[in-house]
Design an enzyme around this catalytic site. Structure first.
Site, PDB file in Angstrom:
ATOM      1  N   CYS A 119      -2.844 -15.371  31.417  1.00 59.98           N
ATOM      2  CA  CYS A 119      -2.858 -15.377  29.949  1.00 59.98           C
ATOM      3  C   CYS A 119      -4.235 -15.642  29.353  1.00 59.98           C
ATOM      4  O   CYS A 119      -4.455 -15.416  28.166  1.00 59.98           O
ATOM      5  CB  CYS A 119      -1.846 -16.396  29.417  1.00 59.98           C
ATOM      6  SG  CYS A 119      -0.138 -15.995  29.872  1.00 59.98           S
ATOM      7  N   HIS A 252      -3.665 -17.928  22.291  1.00 62.35           N
ATOM      8  CA  HIS A 252      -2.769 -17.098  23.098  1.00 62.35           C
ATOM      9  C   HIS A 252      -1.339 -17.307  22.620  1.00 62.35           C
ATOM     10  O   HIS A 252      -0.888 -18.442  22.434  1.00 62.35           O
ATOM     11  CB  HIS A 252      -2.895 -17.481  24.572  1.00 62.35           C
ATOM     12  CG  HIS A 252      -1.747 -17.022  25.409  1.00 62.35           C
ATOM     13  ND1 HIS A 252      -1.337 -15.707  25.421  1.00 62.35           N
ATOM     14  CD2 HIS A 252      -0.906 -17.702  26.220  1.00 62.35           C
ATOM     15  CE1 HIS A 252      -0.284 -15.600  26.231  1.00 62.35           C
ATOM     16  NE2 HIS A 252      -0.012 -16.786  26.712  1.00 62.35           N
ATOM     17  N   ASN A 282       5.464 -13.130  24.314  1.00 60.95           N
ATOM     18  CA  ASN A 282       4.265 -13.489  25.071  1.00 60.95           C
ATOM     19  C   ASN A 282       3.826 -12.263  25.865  1.00 60.95           C
ATOM     20  O   ASN A 282       4.509 -11.840  26.790  1.00 60.95           O
ATOM     21  CB  ASN A 282       4.592 -14.657  26.010  1.00 60.95           C
ATOM     22  CG  ASN A 282       3.385 -15.105  26.833  1.00 60.95           C
ATOM     23  OD1 ASN A 282       2.414 -14.383  26.975  1.00 60.95           O
ATOM     24  ND2 ASN A 282       3.490 -16.299  27.401  1.00 60.95           N
TER      25      ASN A 282
END
Length: 333
Positions: A119, A252, A282
């Site tokens: 990520c 993020h 996500n």
């Protein structure tokens, strides 16, 4: 912790922004039909209402090439001299996805490689690209975050199936000139900082010999919040920004609770926090460029805005970047 600062001989400027999202939308209610969950349960814990899922025949390379081409179009360019693909879901274990992406974009012959930081991949890629431009080895670098998490998420695992989505986002960084006025500073990548802690390798992982992602959600949350706060604060201080100087915080998009907690600890009001996780879930390395494009489309980012990007992901890895927002129009594919 590695970093590079504001005194590069050659500045790196963000000039293009592009995205690609699969057409198929999967809502929380769709997931509730086959999992022991509900829209209310998912949304209250993650902030996610829906996510995009690629068709089985769609590859990570296809998503990446579409987003990369969109970023070049956004910048008014037809080529670059390096393609960097940040991804957790390459189409093959070997070779890298980036050369295929470059060729699909008509850029056969340019340098191309993958970067794996889960990520944190986009921020890592941005830092590497800015450093290479700063060193004078490249004049234009395409940084693409592309993910097809539907390929590595167990569809029966409520802990991960409700969180992740597919998509790609990209930016073009180009060699800039030494700023002579405020207008010349728009788009400048001012500073980046990166870090890692391999003792947390098993918290977000596809174990050896296994197919599906495993994640220790509570422990990840516990570590993510203070680490992101420290990283964001450090990169802001490095360029002389106080929390109240930050116009937009783009973290993020892992979990809305994480974003809100980080912003609160930084002392940032909600209106300065960019969050599009409700619509896309996500998307790992793709999440920050997708969020940037979402915000730019809605007038949440204006030229000259002081922007801090911060990510935390598997590895464990983390990183932040400080930049001045450019006059750029996102292109979507």
């Amino acid at each position: 912790m590695s970093n590079h600062g504001t005194h590069r001989a050659i500045p790196a400027v963000l000039t293009g922004l592009g995205t690609c999202l699969p057409e198929r939308t999967v809502t929380n209610d769709d997931l509730a039909q086959r999992l022991d969950t509900s829209h209310e349960w998912i949304h209250s814990r993650t902030g996610i209402a829906r996510r995009r899922i690629a068709d089985p025949g769609t590859s990570t390379a296809e998503l990446a090439a579409a987003a990369g081409s969109a970023a070049l179009e956004s910048a008014g360019r037809t080529s670059c001299d390096l393609v960097l693909v940040a991804t957790t879901t390459p189409d093959r274990a070997c070779p890298a996805t980036a050369p295929q992406v470059a060729s699909a974009m008509g850029l056969t012959g340019v340098a191309a490689f993958d970067l794996s930081a889960v990520c944190s991949g986009f921020v890592y890629g941005l830092s590497v690209a800015a450093a290479m431009i700063g060193a004078g080895t490249h004049e234009s670098v395409l940084v693409i975050g592309a993910e097809r998490y539907s390929a590595i998420v167990d569809p029966e695992d409520r802990g991960t199936a409700v969180i992740f989505g597919d998509g790609a986002g990209a930016v073009l960084l180009e060699r800039g000139r030494e700023p002579r006025g405020e207008g010349d500073r728009q788009g400048l990548v001012l500073h980046t900082e990166l870090g890692s802690d391999g003792t947390g390798v098993d918290l977000i992982t596809v174990p050896p010999g296994e197919r599906y992602l495993r994640m220790e959600g509570r422990e990840v949350y516990t570590r993510a919040v203070p680490t992101m706060v420290e990283s964001a604060r450090s990169v802001a201080e490095a360029v002389g920004w106080r929390p109240e100087d930050i116009d937009a915080f783009v973290g993020h998009q892992a979990n809305l609770r994480i974003l809100e907690s980080v912003a609160k600890r930084l002392g940032l009001p909600p209106e300065r926090v960019i969050a599009n996780i409700e619509d896309v879930g996500n998307t790992a390395a793709a999440s920050i460029p997708l969020a940037l494009a979402w915000a730019a489309d809605r007038g949440r980012l204006t030229p000259g805005d002081r922007v801090v990007l911060t990510a935390f992901g598997g590895g464990l890895t983390w990183g932040s970047a400080a930049l001045l927002w450019p006059d750029v129009r996102p292109v979507h594919r």
